[in-house]
Design a protein around this motif. Structure first.
Motif, short mmCIF file in Angstrom:
data_model
loop_
_atom_site.label_atom_id
_atom_site.label_comp_id
_atom_site.label_asym_id
_atom_site.label_seq_id
_atom_site.Cartn_x
_atom_site.Cartn_y
_atom_site.Cartn_z
N THR A 239 0.81 -1.23 0.00
CA THR A 239 0.00 0.00 0.00
C THR A 239 0.84 1.27 0.00
OG1 THR A 239 -0.09 0.05 2.43
CG2 THR A 239 -1.82 -1.19 1.28
N ARG A 240 2.13 1.15 0.15
CA ARG A 240 2.97 2.32 0.39
C ARG A 240 2.88 3.36 -0.73
NH1 ARG A 240 9.46 2.13 1.82
NH2 ARG A 240 9.73 4.38 2.19
N GLU A 241 2.82 2.91 -1.97
CA GLU A 241 2.83 3.85 -3.10
C GLU A 241 1.42 4.12 -3.66
OE1 GLU A 241 5.52 5.47 -3.85
OE2 GLU A 241 6.62 4.32 -2.34
N THR A 242 0.40 3.67 -2.96
CA THR A 242 -0.97 3.86 -3.44
C THR A 242 -1.50 5.22 -3.00
OG1 THR A 242 -1.38 1.48 -3.32
CG2 THR A 242 -3.31 2.93 -3.47
N TRP A 243 -1.80 6.06 -3.96
CA TRP A 243 -2.34 7.39 -3.67
C TRP A 243 -3.86 7.32 -3.59
CZ3 TRP A 243 -0.27 12.45 -3.18
CH2 TRP A 243 1.14 12.50 -3.15
N ILE A 244 -4.41 8.20 -2.74
CA ILE A 244 -5.85 8.34 -2.59
C ILE A 244 -6.25 9.76 -2.95
CG2 ILE A 244 -7.82 8.28 -1.00
CD1 ILE A 244 -6.30 6.22 0.65
N ASN A 245 -7.25 9.88 -3.80
CA ASN A 245 -7.80 11.19 -4.15
C ASN A 245 -9.11 11.37 -3.39
OD1 ASN A 245 -8.55 13.60 -5.29
ND2 ASN A 245 -9.06 12.75 -7.30
N ILE A 246 -9.10 12.26 -2.39
CA ILE A 246 -10.32 12.56 -1.64
C ILE A 246 -11.12 13.60 -2.41
CG2 ILE A 246 -11.28 13.48 0.51
CD1 ILE A 246 -8.80 12.51 1.95
N ILE A 247 -12.33 13.26 -2.79
CA ILE A 247 -13.20 14.20 -3.51
C ILE A 247 -14.27 14.70 -2.55
CG2 ILE A 247 -14.74 14.53 -5.47
CD1 ILE A 247 -13.25 12.38 -6.95
N LEU A 248 -14.33 16.01 -2.37
CA LEU A 248 -15.23 16.63 -1.39
C LEU A 248 -16.17 17.62 -2.07
CD1 LEU A 248 -15.95 17.11 1.63
CD2 LEU A 248 -14.22 18.93 1.62
N PRO A 249 -17.43 17.26 -2.32
CA PRO A 249 -18.40 18.23 -2.81
C PRO A 249 -18.80 19.17 -1.66
CG PRO A 249 -19.07 15.95 -3.25
CD PRO A 249 -17.98 15.91 -2.25
N LEU A 250 -18.93 20.47 -1.95
CA LEU A 250 -19.15 21.42 -0.86
C LEU A 250 -19.92 22.65 -1.33
CD1 LEU A 250 -18.42 22.11 2.14
CD2 LEU A 250 -16.36 23.23 1.23
N ILE A 271 0.92 12.56 8.56
CA ILE A 271 1.15 11.12 8.71
C ILE A 271 1.20 10.39 7.36
CG2 ILE A 271 0.26 8.98 9.72
CD1 ILE A 271 -1.06 10.66 11.90
N ASP A 272 0.13 10.49 6.58
CA ASP A 272 0.02 9.66 5.38
C ASP A 272 0.90 10.13 4.23
OD1 ASP A 272 -1.25 8.67 2.76
OD2 ASP A 272 -2.27 7.46 4.27
N LYS A 273 0.74 11.41 3.84
CA LYS A 273 1.56 12.05 2.81
C LYS A 273 1.31 11.55 1.38
CE LYS A 273 5.49 13.11 5.85
NZ LYS A 273 4.81 12.80 7.12
N ILE A 335 -10.18 6.40 -5.20
CA ILE A 335 -11.04 7.54 -4.91
C ILE A 335 -11.71 7.33 -3.56
CG2 ILE A 335 -13.09 8.83 -5.63
CD1 ILE A 335 -10.77 9.29 -7.46
N PHE A 336 -11.63 8.34 -2.69
CA PHE A 336 -12.41 8.32 -1.45
C PHE A 336 -13.46 9.41 -1.55
CE2 PHE A 336 -12.38 9.84 3.22
CZ PHE A 336 -13.59 9.20 3.46
N MET A 337 -14.72 9.01 -1.69
CA MET A 337 -15.82 9.96 -1.76
C MET A 337 -16.18 10.37 -0.35
SD MET A 337 -18.13 8.06 -4.65
CE MET A 337 -17.33 7.12 -5.96
N CYS A 338 -16.05 11.64 -0.06
CA CYS A 338 -16.12 12.11 1.32
C CYS A 338 -17.13 13.24 1.48
CB CYS A 338 -14.72 12.56 1.75
SG CYS A 338 -14.56 12.84 3.53
N ASP A 339 -17.49 13.52 2.74
CA ASP A 339 -18.33 14.66 3.11
C ASP A 339 -17.58 15.55 4.09
OD1 ASP A 339 -20.41 13.92 1.49
OD2 ASP A 339 -21.59 12.96 3.08
N VAL A 340 -18.01 16.79 4.20
CA VAL A 340 -17.32 17.75 5.04
C VAL A 340 -17.49 17.43 6.52
CG1 VAL A 340 -19.22 19.41 5.26
CG2 VAL A 340 -16.84 20.23 5.27
N ASP A 341 -18.50 16.63 6.89
CA ASP A 341 -18.75 16.28 8.30
C ASP A 341 -18.03 15.02 8.72
OD1 ASP A 341 -20.81 18.39 8.68
OD2 ASP A 341 -21.93 17.20 7.23
N LEU A 349 -7.47 5.31 6.36
CA LEU A 349 -6.89 5.48 5.02
C LEU A 349 -6.17 4.20 4.57
CD1 LEU A 349 -5.53 9.12 5.30
CD2 LEU A 349 -7.59 8.36 4.09
N GLU A 350 -5.51 3.54 5.52
CA GLU A 350 -4.82 2.29 5.18
C GLU A 350 -5.84 1.20 4.85
OE1 GLU A 350 -0.93 0.53 4.66
OE2 GLU A 350 -1.88 2.50 4.57
N ARG A 351 -6.93 1.16 5.62
CA ARG A 351 -7.98 0.18 5.31
C ARG A 351 -8.64 0.50 3.97
NH1 ARG A 351 -8.63 -0.04 11.07
NH2 ARG A 351 -9.92 1.84 11.09
N CYS A 352 -8.69 1.78 3.63
CA CYS A 352 -9.21 2.19 2.34
C CYS A 352 -8.39 1.57 1.21
CB CYS A 352 -9.19 3.72 2.25
SG CYS A 352 -10.01 4.42 0.82
#
Length: 507
Positions: A239-250, A271-273, A335-341, A349-352
């Motif tokens: 998982t070390r080189e796996t990037w996550i793109n958090i998408i936040l509609p707001l 932490i994650d970077k 992709i992590f589909m996220c909300d502001v709350d 993130l690692e489990r993701c």
């Protein structure tokens, strides 16, 4: 006297001549015999020797052929012997394994609370039964649908019908020579429960077809034991080189966005970077504030993996997520589909990453949703702690939001493969369930599990009357679940009676 001498001489002369002739002739014949016989003998001997040598060659060739054939036969015999030994070993191993499995299952049956009672330490170890008929299941644990009674469908229906059919076969084994046999229609009701250590225990009751006398039933008790453990996958996950793109509609919610960004700094940057943040902001009001916050974070921590996309449209979460993914131009990414709350930690993130796999698996965590802190802590006569201290998993602080599907991790390529959201959905909710159903109906593995590393912060929820009937009902339902626990709401409902009891005790 004179006359006989010549006669004798003549006779001797004749005899000598005759002798010479005989000797001459016989001498020639002997010469022929002495020369012809040895020549014929040598010729015959040579022919005989050649015949012997030819025969010896043929015999030697035959011997070599036989020796080769013998070797081949020996090889075949050895191979067959080895095969017999392998088959014997395999049969012995199979019999040994069969014996082990039989003993394993017998031990499970003896250990299960089906033939006899089992001593438990306390009432919490007791597993209750669910009651069922052909068309209804009366559930102890209502599950996702929160239904106390439901119609068996899918795997539940297949399981119960298999058990009922097996029981009918068991009853009919004793009735092979009888005209009247048991059928599924003779089944009345049953109960079942699952013990994690032994298996599923069923008890089924049938009409007693031998007698019309009331109060007589045919009973079958069945244990569907769990089999021995089997290794399905043994591999290494990187998982070390796996990037996550958090998408936040707001849109708006600036106070909540400040809290979100603080957590983003503490978790993603510190932490994650390996996190990219894509904010899709609807409208102009508050846009400058959002840009200033992200710009300050970028300058302060030297973190460049953030961007703000402005959309001049009516807010739609599904539309915002879709735009965020369409604007991604780099290689495939989680992709992590996220909300502001939402508040999450590094473990989430690692489990993701661990629970997503391209073209195979998507992750739908069950988020722990916090109750209204004003109610929770006022009922305990406590001041409201900081947000970080509110992140406690207990029945008084929140609940597992098993009806929510908005938070999800999946590869962008998989999202595109199922053709994303329905662009016809506007406003609050609906897009998450729409996407979830697409994956459930596909050949992808959907990992749906509780995750102690992701929290939904309580916020006042407004349900616009302009929503569709289903959206509005879902919004109100979500709002009712989010305020407090059933017990806490009960205390509020009966607060007057509780206060009267307190006054009575003081007297």
């Amino acid at each position: 006297m004179g006359k006989p001498m010549p006669r004798v001489l003549v006779l001797l002369f004749l005899l000598s001549v005759l002798t010479m002739v005989v000797i001459t002739r016989w001498g020639l014949v002997m010469d022929n015999i002495s020369t012809t016989v040895p020549q014929q003998t040598r010729h015959t001997r040579e022919l005989f020797q050649a015949a012997i040598e030819e025969s010896e060659k043929r015999h030697q060739t035959r011997i070599e052929e036989l020796q080769s054939r013998i070797k081949d036969l020996e090889g075949i015999l050895n191979s067959q012997r080895l095969q017999r030994e392998n088959v014997t070993a395999s049969m012995n191993e199979s019999e040994s394994k069969s014996s082990i499995v039989h003993k394993y299952l017998s031990d499970k049956l003896q250990a299960a609370e089906i033939l006899h009672g089992v001593e438990l330490k306390n009432e919490f170890e007791m597993t209750a039964f669910n009651r069922f008929t052909l068309h209804r299941i009366y559930l102890v644990d209502p599950g996702l649908g929160k239904r106390v009674v439901e119609k068996p469908i899918g795997s539940k229906r297949r399981d119960l019908y298999e058990v009922i059919s097996y029981s009918v076969g068991t009853l009919n084994e004793q009735r092979k020579n009888m005209s009247k046999i048991f059928t599924i229609s003779d089944f009345i009701e049953g109960i079942y429960r699952t013990d994690p250590a032994s298996g599923t225990h069923y008890e089924l009751y049938f009409r007693n077809i031998n007698s019309k006398e009331s109060g007589r039933y045919s009973k079958v008790a069945i244990l569907k034991p769990f089999g021995p453990l089997m290794t399905a996958i043994n591999t290494t996950v990187r998982t070390r080189e796996t990037w996550i793109n958090i998408i936040l509609p707001l849109k708006g919610r600036l106070d909540s966005f400040e809290i979100f960004m603080k957590n983003f700094v503490d978790v993603c940057i510190a932490i994650d970077k390996h996190i990219y943040l894509t904010i899709v902001y609807f409208g102009k009001e508050g846009l400058d504030t959002v840009k200033n916050i992200t710009k300050n974070v970028s300058h302060t921590y030297g973190y460049k993996f953030m961007r703000v996309i402005n959309v001049n449209e009516e807010f739609s979460r599904g539309r915002g997520l879709q735009i965020g993914m369409e604007t991604w131009r780099s290689k495939d990414v989680v992709i992590f589909m996220c909300d502001v709350d939402i508040i999450f930690n590094a473990e989430f993130l690692e489990r993701c990453r661990l629970n997503t796999e391209k073209q195979k698996k998507v992750y739908y965590p069950i988020v722990f949703s916090l109750f209204n802190p004003k109610l929770v802590y006022s009922l305990e006569n406590r001041t409201i702690p900081s947000i970080k201290r509110q992140l406690v998993i207990s029945k008084t602080t929140g609940f597992w939001r098993d009806f929510g599907y908005g938070m999800t991790c999946q590869y962008l390529s998989d999202f595109r493969a199922v053709k994303g959201f329905s662009e016809g959905i506007i406003g609050w909710g609906g897009e998450d369930v729409f996407l979830y159903k697409k994956y459930v109906r596909s050949n992808m593995i959907v990992v749906r599990a509780t995750d102690p590393g992701i929290f939904h912060l309580w916020h006042d929820k407004v349900c616009p009357v302009t929503l569709s009937a289903d959206q509005y009902r879902g919004c109100i339902r979500s709002k009712s679940f989010s305020e407090a626990s059933h017990a806490q709401l009960g205390i509020l409902a009966f607060k007057d009676q509780i206060d009267i009891q307190k006054l009575h005790r003081k007297k």
